[in-house]
Write an enzyme that holds these catalytic residues in place. Structure first.
Site, PDB file in Angstrom:
ATOM      1  N   ASP A  18      45.268   5.989  84.571  1.00 28.61           N
ATOM      2  CA  ASP A  18      45.807   6.543  83.327  1.00 28.61           C
ATOM      3  C   ASP A  18      44.877   7.658  82.841  1.00 28.61           C
ATOM      4  O   ASP A  18      43.716   7.401  82.518  1.00 28.61           O
ATOM      5  CB  ASP A  18      45.879   5.400  82.302  1.00 28.61           C
ATOM      6  CG  ASP A  18      46.762   5.742  81.117  1.00 28.61           C
ATOM      7  OD1 ASP A  18      47.111   6.928  80.958  1.00 28.61           O
ATOM      8  OD2 ASP A  18      47.092   4.819  80.351  1.00 28.61           O
ATOM      9  N   ASP A  21      51.371  11.030  83.033  1.00 27.51           N
ATOM     10  CA  ASP A  21      49.912  10.838  83.120  1.00 27.51           C
ATOM     11  C   ASP A  21      49.471   9.447  83.555  1.00 27.51           C
ATOM     12  O   ASP A  21      48.315   9.094  83.376  1.00 27.51           O
ATOM     13  CB  ASP A  21      49.258  11.190  81.783  1.00 27.51           C
ATOM     14  CG  ASP A  21      49.725  10.265  80.662  1.00 27.51           C
ATOM     15  OD1 ASP A  21      50.583   9.406  80.909  1.00 27.51           O
ATOM     16  OD2 ASP A  21      49.215  10.407  79.544  1.00 27.51           O
ATOM     17  N   GLU A  22      50.361   8.626  84.097  1.00 28.68           N
ATOM     18  CA  GLU A  22      49.896   7.318  84.558  1.00 28.68           C
ATOM     19  C   GLU A  22      50.735   6.795  85.713  1.00 28.68           C
ATOM     20  O   GLU A  22      51.903   7.156  85.871  1.00 28.68           O
ATOM     21  CB  GLU A  22      49.875   6.296  83.420  1.00 28.68           C
ATOM     22  CG  GLU A  22      51.230   5.984  82.867  1.00 28.68           C
ATOM     23  CD  GLU A  22      51.180   4.888  81.804  1.00 28.68           C
ATOM     24  OE1 GLU A  22      50.571   3.840  82.036  1.00 28.68           O
ATOM     25  OE2 GLU A  22      51.786   5.093  80.746  1.00 28.68           O
TER      26      GLU A  22
END
Length: 393
Positions: free
Chosen positions: A6, A96-97
DNA sequence: TCTGGGGTCCTAGGACCC
DNA sequence: TCTGGGGTCCTAGGACCC
C-alpha cells in the site's frame, strides 16, 4: 504467505517526489476537498474527505496542490510493474494498493519477509515512493498488518501468533467496519477484536445483519480463505457532478444539460472499455444531505448515448417531485450490469480480440434470436466459454 | 463535521414464473 | 378452486472502501 502493499499518502508522495522543496513539509492534494494529505499534514489533524478550507485552518503552512492524475496513474503503472515482476499472482485493489501471493517462491526469491523487503526497496529506488507492506498467511491479516505498519513500514504477522496480533486491536481495524458498524459495536461495549470474537455468530448477526455479521465473525476468528484473485472486471462505470450552489428548485434546462454531459462522459468510457451495460442508475443528493437513487434495467445491454440518455431522462421525470421539493446538490449516473460488448463471452484464448469469423457468428446469433437470445447470453457470459444452451434457447 | 468522485457488496420487498 | 413452496429478477437503499 500473502503481501498487502500500500503506497503511503500516494498523491502527496508523488508531489513530494517531483518537487524537492515539498519534502518534509505538509502537503495537501485537493480540489475543494482533501484527496491526499502527506503525513506532515496529517500530524495537524488533516484527513481525507475534509474541506480544504478547514484543513488550512488546522494547518496554515500546508502547501495545497491541484491533483495531477496523469502523473499518479503513471507512477501507479510503474509500481504495478514491480508487483508483476515479484509474482504472477497480483490482485490490484485500487490505484495504490494490491495483494501479492508469494506462495512457492522461496526457492526463487527467498522467504516472504525477504521478498517484502526487496519490494519496498525496489519501489523506493525505481519509482521514488514510500510503500508499506503487511505480510501474513491471509489477505485480511496482511491488510490489517499494513494498516498498523503505516507509514513506510513493514510488518510480518507470524503464523503461530495470529490471534495474539489480531485480538488486542480496535474493531475499526477490521476490513468492513466503518463508522456505522463501529458505533453499533461501541454501544454494546465492544471495542476490541477479541471481544468481537467472544460474541457468537448469532449475536453478531442480530446486531449487524446476516452478511456483515457472518463476515465479521469469521474475521474476528481469523478465518479468511479468500484467494488472491488475479483480475476482477468492473461491474459498473459511473460519473457524478456536484452542482454545488444550485440549491433552489432546479432549472430543467440546466439539469438536462448536466445530465447530457454526464451521459456523454460515461458512455465514452463504457465504449472505450468495449463493454455494454443493462442497468442505468440516477443518483441524487439533496439540499438536506439526504440521497436517493432511481434505476432502470433495459431489455438489452447497450453503450449508446441516446438510449441511455432516454432512460435517464425518464428517471429524472419520475424523481422530479423530490428534486423540486429538496433542491439538488449532486447529480450522478452509473451504468451497471456490465458485460463485454460482444455479448457472448468467448473462450479465454480469444477473450481479448475475437477473430472476424467469431464476430460474424455473434452477429448471426443477434439476428436470428434477437433480444431474448442476447439476454440469455449475457447471463451465461459470467461463466467461462461459449455455452451450447445459448443456441437452443 | 456537513464531503469529491470513483467503486463494491448486501438486503428487503414486490413481481413473476413454475 | 384453493393452497404451498421455490426460484429469479428488478428496484431502492444502506454500508463500506480508496
Amino acid at each position: 504467505m500473502i503481501l498487502h502493499a500500500d503506497l503511503d499518502a500516494f498523491y502527496a508522495s508523488v508531489e513530494q517526489r517531483d518537487d524537492a522543496r515539498l519534502r518534509g513539509r505538509p502537503v495537501i492534494v485537493g480540489a475543494g476537498v482533501v484527496l491526499s494529505a502527506s503525513y506532515e499534514a496529517r500530524a495537524f489533524g488533516v484527513y481525507t474527505p475534509m474541506g480544504v478550507s478547514k484543513a488550512l485552518l488546522l494547518c496554515p503552512d500546508a502547501v495545497v496542490l491541484h491533483p495531477r492524475f496523469t502523473a499518479y496513474s503513471e507512477a501507479s503503472k510503474r509500481v504495478f510493474e514491480i508487483f508483476d515482476n515479484t509474482t504472477p499472482l497480483v490482485e490490484g485493489l485500487s490505484i495504490d494498493e494490491a495483494f501479492l501471493d508469494v506462495h512457492g517462491l522461496e526457492q526463487l526469491s527467498g522467504t516472504s519477509t525477504e521478498i517484502a523487503i526487496k519490494l519496498r526497496h525496489d519501489v523506493r529506488e525505481q519509482v521514488g515512493l514510500p510503500i508499506t507492506v503487511g505480510v501474513a498467511r491471509t489477505k485480511h491479516l496482511a491488510k490489517v498488518a499494513s494498516g498498523v505498519a503505516k507509514p513506510d513500514g513493514l510488518l510480518v504477522v507470524p503464523p503461530d501468533d495470529e490471534l495474539g496480533f489480531l485480538h488486542p486491536l480496535a474493531v475499526e481495524h477490521l476490513w468492513g467496519v466503518g463508522p456505522v458498524t463501529a458505533r453499533k459495536l461501541h454501544q454494546r461495549g465492544i471495542t476490541r477484536v477479541g471481544q468481537l470474537a467472544e460474541l457468537g455468530e448469532d449475536g453478531l448477526v442480530a446486531i449487524l445483519g446476516r452478511a456483515a455479521g457472518r463476515h465479521l465473525h469469521a474475521l474476528a476468528h481469523n478465518q479468511d480463505p479468500r484467494p488472491v484473485h488475479v483480475r476482477r472486471r468492473r461491474h459498473s462505470i459511473g460519473s457524478q457532478h456536484a452542482t454545488g450552489l444550485c440549491r433552489l428548485p432546479s432549472d430543467p434546462a440546466e439539469l438536462d444539460a448536466t445530465l447530457v454531459g454526464l451521459v456523454d462522459r460515461v458512455t465514452r468510457r463504457v465504449r472505450a472499455a468495449r463493454r455494454v451495460g443493462r442497468t442505468v442508475v440516477l443518483r441524487m443528493r439533496f439540499g438536506d444531505y439526504t440521497r436517493a437513487t432511481r434505476s432502470q434495467t433495459l431489455v438489452m445491454a447497450t453503450n449508446e448515448t441516446q438510449t441511455i440518455l432516454r432512460a435517464l431522462r425518464g428517471l429524472v421525470v419520475s424523481a422530479m417531485p423530490l428534486i423540486q421539493r429538496e433542491g439538488l446538490t449532486m447529480l450522478g449516473i452509473t451504468v451497471s450490469n456490465l458485460e463485454n460488448d460482444d455479448a457472448v463471452q468467448l473462450p479465454l484464448p480469444f477473450e481479448r480480440r475475437p477473430p472476424r469469423a467469431v464476430d460474424r457468428v455473434v452477429d448471426q446469433v443477434r439476428e436470428r434470436f434477437g433480444v431474448k437470445a442476447l439476454t440469455r447470453a449475457s447471463q451465461l457470459g459470467r461463466s467461462d466459454g461459449l455455452e451450447v444452451p445459448l443456441l437452443s434457447d
